[in-house]
Scaffold this active site. Structure first.
Site, mmCIF file in Angstrom:
data_model
loop_
_atom_site.group_PDB
_atom_site.id
_atom_site.type_symbol
_atom_site.label_atom_id
_atom_site.label_comp_id
_atom_site.label_asym_id
_atom_site.label_seq_id
_atom_site.Cartn_x
_atom_site.Cartn_y
_atom_site.Cartn_z
ATOM 1 N N ARG A 35 8.046 -0.459 -9.071
ATOM 2 C CA ARG A 35 6.555 -1.097 -8.819
ATOM 3 C C ARG A 35 6.469 -2.257 -10.401
ATOM 4 N NH1 ARG A 35 8.503 2.254 -6.171
ATOM 5 N NH2 ARG A 35 7.016 3.784 -4.628
ATOM 6 N N ALA A 454 -0.613 7.086 -11.331
ATOM 7 C CA ALA A 454 -0.456 6.835 -13.055
ATOM 8 C C ALA A 454 -2.020 6.351 -13.962
ATOM 9 C CB ALA A 454 -0.179 5.249 -12.190
ATOM 10 N N ASP A 480 -3.179 16.922 -6.397
ATOM 11 C CA ASP A 480 -1.984 16.033 -6.306
ATOM 12 C C ASP A 480 -1.079 16.500 -4.957
ATOM 13 O OD1 ASP A 480 -0.448 13.351 -5.749
ATOM 14 O OD2 ASP A 480 -1.639 12.656 -7.105
ATOM 15 N N ASP A 482 1.563 15.327 -4.581
ATOM 16 C CA ASP A 482 2.720 14.528 -4.487
ATOM 17 C C ASP A 482 4.062 14.944 -4.911
ATOM 18 O OD1 ASP A 482 2.525 12.156 -2.467
ATOM 19 O OD2 ASP A 482 1.798 11.490 -3.656
ATOM 20 N N GLU A 485 9.319 10.902 -8.169
ATOM 21 C CA GLU A 485 10.112 9.535 -8.220
ATOM 22 C C GLU A 485 10.592 9.598 -8.746
ATOM 23 O OE1 GLU A 485 8.352 7.712 -4.792
ATOM 24 O OE2 GLU A 485 7.854 9.873 -3.868
ATOM 25 N N ASN A 488 8.138 6.766 -10.333
ATOM 26 C CA ASN A 488 7.490 7.064 -10.962
ATOM 27 C C ASN A 488 6.813 6.967 -12.900
ATOM 28 O OD1 ASN A 488 6.391 9.430 -8.485
ATOM 29 N ND2 ASN A 488 5.521 7.508 -8.694
ATOM 30 N N ARG A 491 5.119 4.185 -14.859
ATOM 31 C CA ARG A 491 4.151 3.554 -15.734
ATOM 32 C C ARG A 491 3.529 5.222 -15.707
ATOM 33 N NH1 ARG A 491 5.059 3.623 -10.476
ATOM 34 N NH2 ARG A 491 4.056 3.932 -9.356
ATOM 35 N N LYS A 504 3.212 16.904 -9.478
ATOM 36 C CA LYS A 504 2.777 15.744 -10.355
ATOM 37 C C LYS A 504 1.481 16.542 -11.365
ATOM 38 C CE LYS A 504 3.859 11.095 -7.997
ATOM 39 N NZ LYS A 504 2.682 9.931 -7.781
ATOM 40 N N VAL A 530 -7.306 15.910 -1.036
ATOM 41 C CA VAL A 530 -8.650 16.523 -0.172
ATOM 42 C C VAL A 530 -8.831 15.630 0.756
ATOM 43 C CG1 VAL A 530 -10.613 15.775 -1.434
ATOM 44 C CG2 VAL A 530 -9.142 16.461 -3.230
ATOM 45 N N ASP A 554 -4.226 5.840 -4.699
ATOM 46 C CA ASP A 554 -4.261 4.425 -4.644
ATOM 47 C C ASP A 554 -4.484 4.014 -2.884
ATOM 48 O OD1 ASP A 554 -1.991 5.814 -3.249
ATOM 49 O OD2 ASP A 554 -0.930 4.784 -4.332
ATOM 50 N N ASN A 555 -5.125 4.597 -2.495
ATOM 51 C CA ASN A 555 -5.060 4.198 -0.587
ATOM 52 C C ASN A 555 -6.956 4.435 -0.854
ATOM 53 O OD1 ASN A 555 -6.184 6.823 1.400
ATOM 54 N ND2 ASN A 555 -4.492 7.695 0.293
ATOM 55 N N CYS A 610 2.665 -10.882 20.385
ATOM 56 C CA CYS A 610 3.363 -11.964 20.873
ATOM 57 C C CYS A 610 4.286 -13.582 19.813
ATOM 58 C CB CYS A 610 2.777 -13.185 21.690
ATOM 59 S SG CYS A 610 1.368 -13.703 21.382
ATOM 60 N N THR A 611 3.344 -12.906 18.715
ATOM 61 C CA THR A 611 4.091 -13.597 17.061
ATOM 62 C C THR A 611 5.414 -13.376 16.629
ATOM 63 O OG1 THR A 611 1.810 -14.494 17.083
ATOM 64 C CG2 THR A 611 3.919 -14.868 15.287
ATOM 65 N N ARG A 613 7.224 -10.629 18.417
ATOM 66 C CA ARG A 613 8.473 -10.741 19.447
ATOM 67 C C ARG A 613 8.732 -12.035 19.628
ATOM 68 N NH1 ARG A 613 4.856 -7.042 23.157
ATOM 69 N NH2 ARG A 613 3.763 -9.064 23.800
ATOM 70 N N ASN A 788 1.830 -17.542 24.387
ATOM 71 C CA ASN A 788 0.897 -17.629 22.868
ATOM 72 C C ASN A 788 -0.914 -16.681 23.587
ATOM 73 O OD1 ASN A 788 -1.414 -18.075 24.378
ATOM 74 N ND2 ASN A 788 -0.412 -20.228 25.325
ATOM 75 N N ASP A 789 -0.948 -16.429 22.233
ATOM 76 C CA ASP A 789 -1.839 -15.628 21.367
ATOM 77 C C ASP A 789 -2.589 -15.179 22.560
ATOM 78 O OD1 ASP A 789 0.353 -15.177 19.380
ATOM 79 O OD2 ASP A 789 -0.969 -15.249 17.887
#
Length: 1036
Positions: A35, A454, A480, A482, A485, A488, A491, A504, A530, A554-555, A610-611, A613, A788-789
Site C-alpha cells: 500500500r 489503519a 471490524d 476483517d 493480513e 496491514n 501501517r 482486527k 454495520v 475505507d468504503n 465496446c471499448t 471488447r 462505437n459507443d
C-alpha cells in the site's frame, strides 16, 4: 451501452508469519509494503532504504515520528533520549508503561519500536548529550529534534548544515505545535506532487503548434509542464522523445510553440506529461529565527504564525532562565514573564510583529501540556518530511509551519491554575491544558468506533492516551469484520506478525489495553459489519446509549450507512479518510451541520463495454478486460454449474430467467461434457486454446469485420483517434507472458475442478503444447461487432433468435444432476494479496497480451495489482496526522459546543504540502405554512414522529395539528395511501393501525427487534402548495 465497473471484494486473511527476507538484491518486500509502494514508488523506497535517521527526544511527539519512520522503512533508525521517563509522559508516549517510570526513555522505547518492522534496525544513540560529540552525528542523513533546548538546536543545526545532514525540528506545547525544515542549499525534488503523469490522444496539431486533445477530453496540463509525443503521423519529428514545454490555451488545447520544419500533421499521436525536477533553497535555523519563511496552515488564522514564532522563542528563553523548566500550567505569574520575553523578542525582529496578549498567555498556560492528538499531527508531518528528505519525493515544508487548535479548549468546565495542576497521573499532560473536570468528562464517554484498520488503530491509540471511556460509565465499542493480513502490518501499528489471521478488533483492543490498563473491561469488541443486515445487533438501544460515533472505514457505502444511522438517532459523527498523502476530516453534528451523505465523491471510473471488447487504447482498458475475463472463466461458469446441480428443475425454471439461454447451456455443456478435464493435462490444453481464442482468433475476426484500411461513413480512417488497429499474436512458449497466461489459466481451471497440479513441470507444459492440436480459425461472416459507443449493440437481442430445437439438443446432452451426486465445482474468490494463487498472475498476463495485440505499453504485476485490486494507496504518516485532527474535534464535541464556527473540517495533502481548514457546512433549512404561521424545519435532522395510530387518525392529526394535507404515504416500496386512490380501495385501509397496514400492503412482517418504521409523505401546506417535508418515524 453498458459501463463495466471493477469490483473490490473483501480481502482474505493470510496465514504465513512475517519473516524478513534477504534484501541483498535491493528488493522491496511488496507483500508488506504494497500500500505504501503505491504512494512512494520503488525508487523513493530504495533511496529510503539507504538512509540512517536519528530521532532525539522520546516523549509522545518523538515516539510518533519514530513509529511512522520505522513502519515506512529506512536503513537504520537511531533513538536518543537518556532522560528518565515520568508518569506525565504517558499522556502521549504510547510505548511507555507505568513500570517504565524512572528508566531512560530511549532504553525502554527502542525495543518496542524495533518490533514494528523487521527491515528497519532500531538502536540507541550512545552519547549522553548530543552536543558533547557532534562528530557522532555524521553517520546520519537526517536528524529530528523534538525536545532540544533552542541553544542545542542552533548548535546541531550549524553542524548539520556544514556536513550536509538534513534537519527537522518539531515541538508541541499543549494545543500548539511547530515544525522547521532545513534540507540544505540545493535540495533536489524528483517528483514535486506525486500525481501520475497525464497523457492523452492527440486530435490535431496545427501549423502554429496548437495541440487539440481528442474528443474534447480535458488535457489536465498546466503552464510550464513538459510533454513528449509518440505515434504522431505526419510530424514524425515530434516522436523524438524530447520534452517540450507547453503553454495552456484552453482546457482542451495547449501550444508547443514552433513546429516549422516538422511537416504537416496527418493523424494519431499520444502526448505524455514528463515530471520536471525542482531545486529548493533552504536557509539556516539561525537565519530563519530572525527572518522566518512561514507556511500557512490555517488561512482563518493568517496572523498567528508570526506571533507563535516569537512565542515559541519566548518559551525557550523562559526555560533557559529557569533551569530547563517551562511555565506552570495556567500560571499567571509565569505567563506575564513569557509575555515580557515575547515582547522583547518581537521588538528585535526584522519585521514588526503585533502580539495578541491572550494568545501568548495561552501558549504559556499550555507549555507543560502534552496532547496525544497534537503529537499525532506533528509526528505524522515530521515523519513525512524525513521521508521527503531521504527520497526526494514530494515538496518539503519551507521552512516553518505553526498550528494551534485553541477552539478545542473547553467552555463547559473551568480551567484554572488549581484545576490544571499535575496530580501525579498518566493524564497530567492533558490535564495541564484542559483541567481535571474535563478529564473526568473524557473518562465517562461512550463512543463507537466503526473499523479497526489503519485509522482505527491510530484512533484507539489516541483514546488510550486521552483516557477516553477509561472511567466510570465510560465504554468504547469497536467493530471490524476483517482479519489481519500481512500487508496491514506496514501501517496498522497495533498488529504484529503473530496476529496475522486474527480479528482486527480483538487484537487492537488488546494492544491499547496494554498501553493503558485503565481500559481493562472498558472495550467491547465485535466482528459485525454495520449495515441493514445487523440492525438486530446495532439496534435502537445500542444507538441511544452512545455519545459519539467515529468512522474509520475505507468504503463510501459503509460510511454512508453509518452516517444515515447517526442522522436517524441524532448522534454526532466524526468521519475521516486517507488516499496516499491526502487526507480529510468531517464533523457531522445534529441540528448544526450537513451530514456525510450530503455531498458525494465523484463516481468510480468505468469504461464503455465496446471499448473494452474491441477498442482499448489504455492499459487501464486491458486490465479491466482481463479482470472481466477472470470472472468469465473462473467465477461465473463454476457458479452456474453448481446452480444446475443443486437447484431442482433448473433448466425449466431458473434458466429462463437468465435471459441468455443459449450461452448458459453452452457453458454448462463445455464444463460438464465437451471440455470437462480429467487431469491437469486437460487443463493445459484448455488454457492453450483460450490463448488462441482471445489473442489470435478474436483479433482476426475483428480485422475481418474492420480491415486496417477501412473507413467510416464520413470517409475518415476507421482505425484512428482512440481506435488502435490490433495484430493477432502467434503463441510462443518461450515468451514469458505467453507462458504465464497458460500456466495461470491452467492452474485456475484446475482449481475449479479440484484437480491437483502437484509435480507439474515446465516441460510437462511444453510436451502438452507439442502433442495437442490447435484448430485452424476462419473468420465468420455472420459475426457482428459493435463499432462505437453510440451504436446499438448488434448482439443485444440474440436470445430472441435462439432455435428451440438447438437449445433442446444442448440440454439433452447434459448429464442429469442426479448422475453427478456429490460433484461440485469450486468458484475462484478473487484475492489480490496472495502471490501464490495465480489470480494477479492471470490478470497481468491477459492484460499484457491484450496490450501487445493493440501496441499499448504493458504494465508490470505491481501496477496491474493496484488497478485490478482497486487498492487504496496508504501510508502511516497521513493516517497518524488525520487521526490527530479528528481527535481535536472530539474534544469540541464532548464539550458540547454549539457554535458551528468553532469546528473544523480538514483537507490535507502532505505531498504539496497543503493544509485547508473550513467550518462545516450548515444543514439546509426549509419552511412551510402551518396552522399558526411559518414553520422552519431542518431538512436533514428534523422528522415527524407518530404513535401506532390508524391511518385515518394519522391523516387527521397531520391535517389538524400540523397543517399538512397528505397526498401520498409510503413505507419503502409499498404505497400505503394515495389521495387519488378510489374510496373503495381506501375504506378497508383507513381503520387499520399503521403497523398492520404496512404488513398487509408489503406482505411481510415487521421484524421483532424493530422499534420503528420510516414513512415517507408528500403533502400540501395550508396554502395548498406542495412542500418538501421530513420523513415520519412510526414508533412501534
Amino acid at each position: 451501452m453498458t459501463d463495466v465497473e471493477m469490483d473490490s471484494p473483501p480481502e482474505a486473511a493470510m496465514e504465513q508469519p512475517l519473516k524478513p527476507v534477504s534484501s541483498s538484491n535491493g528488493g522491496i518486500d511488496e507483500s508488506l509494503y504494497s500500500r505504501q509502494l503505491y504512494v512512494l514508488g520503488h525508487e523513493a523506497m530504495k533511496r529510503m532504504s539507504a538512509s540512517n535517521v536519528l530521532i532525539a527526544g522520546l516523549r509522545g511527539l518523538g515516539t510518533e515520528v519514530a513509529k511512522n519512520i520505522a513502519l515506512a522503512g529506512v536503513k537504520s533508525l537511531t533513538l536518543y533520549d537518556p532522560n528518565p521517563a515520568k508518569i506525565a509522559d504517558l499522556s502521549s508516549q504510547f510505548f511507555l508503561r507505568p513500570d517504565d517510570v524512572g528508566k531512560p526513555r530511549a532504553e525502554v522505547t527502542t525495543p518496542r519500536v524495533s518490533e514494528l518492522n523487521p527491515y528497519t534496525p532500531v538502536s540507541t544513540h550512545p552519547s549522553k548529550k548530543l552536543v558533547e560529540d557532534l562528530d557522532l552525528l555524521k553517520e546520519y542523513q537526517v536528524i529530528v529534534l523534538t525536545e532540544s533546548p533552542l541553544k542545542e538546536q542552533l548548535a546541531i543545526a550549524e553542524f548539520c548544515r556544514a556536513n550536509d545532514i538534513y534537519l527537522v525540528v518539531t515541538q508541541t506545547f499543549g494545543l500548539f505545535g511547530t515544525i522547521f525544515c532545513d534540507l540544505g542549499k540545493n535540495f533536489e525534488i524528483v517528483d514535486p506532487n506525486g500525481e501520475n503523469p497525464v497523457s492523452g490522444i492527440v486530435a490535431d496539431i496545427d501549423s502554429d503548434g496548437l495541440v487539440s486533445a481528442h474528443d474534447e477530453s480535458r488535457h489536465g496540463l498546466e503552464d510550464g509542464d513538459a510533454v513528449i509525443f509518440s505515434e504522431v503521423e505526419g510530424m514524425e519529428g515530434l516522436n523524438d522523445g524530447k520534452p517540450r514545454e507547453i503553454s495552456v490555451k484552453g482546457p482542451y488545447t495547449f501550444s508547443i510553440g514552433d513546429v516549422s520544419g516538422l511537416g504537416e500533421y496527418r493523424r494519431g499521436g499520444i502526448y505524455t506529461q514528463v515530471k520536471k525536477k525542482k531545486v529548493m533553497q533552504f536557509n539556516s535555523l539561525q537565519e530563519e529565527l530572525k527572518n522566518p519563511t512561514l507556511m500557512m496552515s490555517d488561512f482563518a488564522k493568517f496572523d498567528r504564525p508570526a506571533q507563535l514564532h516569537v512565542g515559541f522563542q519566548a518559551l525557550h528563553k523562559f526555560a533557559e532562565n529557569h533551569g530547563g523548566a517551562f511555565p506552570k500550567p495556567h500560571g499567571e505569574a509565569d505567563a506575564a514573564e513569557v509575555l515580557k520575553l515575547a515582547q522583547a523578542i518581537a521588538e528585535e525582529s526584522e519585521e514588526k510583529v503585533e502580539l495578541d496578549e491572550k494568545l501568548i498567555n495561552e501558549l504559556s498556560y499550555q507549555a507543560q501540556g502534552d496532547i496525544s492528538s497534537v503529537a499525532a499531527f506533528f509526528g505524522g508531518l515530521a515523519a513525512q518530511e524525513v521521508l521527503k528528505a531521504v527520497s526526494g519525493k514530494f515538496t518539503p515544508i519551507q521552512q516553518w509551519l505553526y498550528l494551534d487548535s485553541l477552539e478545542s479548549l473547553p467552555t463547559s468546565t473551568k480551567r484554572s491554575e488549581e484545576t490544571c495542576q499535575p496530580i501525579g497521573s498518566r493524564y497530567d499532560g492533558q490535564i495541564a491544558v484542559f483541567g481535571k473536570p474535563f478529564q473526568d468528562k473524557l473518562f465517562g464517554i461512550k463512543i463507537f468506533l466503526v473499523g479497526a484498520g489503519a485509522i482505527g488503530c491510530e484512533m484507539l491509540k489516541n483514546w488510550a492516551m486521552m483516557g477516553v471511556g477509561a472511567g466510570q460509565g465510560g465504554k468504547i465499542t469497536v467493530t471490524d469484520m476483517d482479519q489481519i493480513e500481512r500487508s496491514n502490518l506496514n501501517r496498522q501499528f497495533l498488529f504484529r506478525p503473530t496476529d496475522v489471521g486474527k480479528l482486527k478488533s480483538e487484537c487492537a483492543a488488546a494492544a491499547v489495553t496494554a498501553m493503558n490498563p485503565h481500559l481493562t473491561d472498558k472495550i467491547v469488541t465485535l466482528k459485525d459489519r454495520v449495515g441493514p443486515d445487523t440492525e438486530h445487533i446495532f439496534n435502537e438501544d445500542f444507538w441511544h446509549q452512545l455519545d459519539v460515533v467515529v468512522n474509520a472505514l475505507d468504503n463510501v457505502e459503509a460510511r454512508t450507512y453509518v452516517d444515515r444511522r447517526c442522522v436517524f438517532f441524532k448522534k454526532p459523527l466524526l468521519d475521516s479518510g486517507t488516499l496516499g498523502t491526502k487526507g480529510n476530516t468531517q464533523v457531522v453534528l445534529p441540528k448544526l451541520t450537513e451530514s456525510y451523505s450530503s455531498s458525494q465523491d465523484p463516481p468510480e471510473q468505468s469504461f464503455p463495454m465496446c471499448t473494452l471488447r474491441s477498442f482499448p487504447n489504455r492499459i487501464e482498458h486491458t486490465i479491466a478486460w482481463a479482470k472481466d475475463l477472470f470472472h468469465t472463466y473462473f467465477v461465473g461458469p463454476p457458479e452456474l454449474v453448481n446452480q444446475y446441480l443443486t437447484i431442482p428443475n433448473y433448466l425449466s425454471s431458473a434458466l429462463k430467467q437468465t435471459g441468455n439461454e443459449k450461452q448458459t447451456l453452452e457453458t454448462l455443456q463445455e464444463f460438464l461434457v465437451t471440455e470437462k478435464p480429467l487431469g491437469f493435462k486437460d487443463c493445459i490444453v484448455w488454457a492453450r486454446r483460450q490463448f488462441e481464442r482471445q489473442f489470435n482468433n478474436n483479433i482476426v475476426q475483428l480485422l475481418y469485420n474492420f480491415p486496417k484500411d477501412s473507413t467510416t461513413s464520413s470517409g475518415q480512417p476507421f482505425w484512428s483517434g482512440p481506435k488502435r488497429a490490433p495484430d493477432p499474436l502467434v503463441f510462443d512458449p518461450e515468451n514469458p507472458t505467453h507462458f504465464a497466461f497458460v500456466e495461470a489459466a491452467a492452474n485456475l481451471h484446475a482449481f475449479n475442478f479440484k484437480i491437483s497440479s502437484k509435480g507439474v513441470t515446465r516441460q510437462d507444459y511444453i510436451s502438452t503444447f507439442q502433442e495437442m492440436i490447435v484448430p485452424d480459425f476462419k473468420p465468420d461472416p455472420g459475426v457482428k461487432i459493435q463499432a462505437n459507443d453510440n451504436e446499438e449493440d448488434p448482439n443485444a437481442n440474440n436470445a430472441a433468435n435462439n432455435d428451440a430445437n438447438e437449445l433442446q439438443s444442448i440440454a439433452d446432452s447434459l448429464p442429469a444432476p442426479k448422475s453427478l451426486a456429490g460433484f461440485k465445482l469450486e468458484p475462484v474468490e478473487f484475492e489480490k494479496d496472495d502471490d501464490t494463487n495465480y489470480h494477479i498472475d492471470f490478470i497481468t498476463a491477459a492484460s499484457n497480451l491484450r496490450a501487445e495485440n493493440y501496441k499499448i505499453a504493458m504494465a508490470d504485476r505491481h501496477k496491474t495489482k493496484f488497478i485490478a485490486g482497486k487498492i487504496i494507496p496508504a501510508i502511516a504518516t497521513t493516517t497518524a496526522l488525520v487521526t490527530g485532527l479528528v481527535n481535536l474535534e472530539l474534544y469540541k464535541v464532548l464539550d458540547g459546543k454549539d457554535d458551528i464556527e468553532q469546528y473544523k473540517n480538514g483537507f490535507v495533502n502532505l505531498a504539496l504540502p497543503f493544509f485547508g481548514f473550513s467550518e462545516p457546512i450548515a444543514s439546509p433549512k426549509g419552511t412551510y405554512q402551518g396552522p399558526k404561521g411559518e414553520i422552519t424545519i431542518d431538512k436533514i435532522w428534523d422528522r415527524f414522529e407518530t404513535e401506532n395510530v390508524t391511518l385515518q387518525e394519522f391523516l387527521d392529526d397531520f391535517e389538524q395539528n400540523r397543517g399538512l394535507s397528505i397526498s401520498m404515504l409510503s413505507s419503502g416500496v409499498s404505497l400505503l395511501y394515495a389521495a387519488f386512490y378510489p374510496e373503495a380501495k381506501l375504506k378497508d385501509r383507513r381503520p387499520l393501525r399503521l403497523d398492520k397496514l404496512i404488513e398487509t400492503i408489503s406482505r411481510k412482517p415487521i421484524p421483532g427487534h424493530q422499534k420503528n418504521v420510516i414513512l415517507e409523505i408528500t403533502a400540501e401546506d395550508t396554502t395548498g402548495e406542495d412542500v418538501e417535508v421530513p420523513y415520519v418515524m412510526l414508533r412501534l
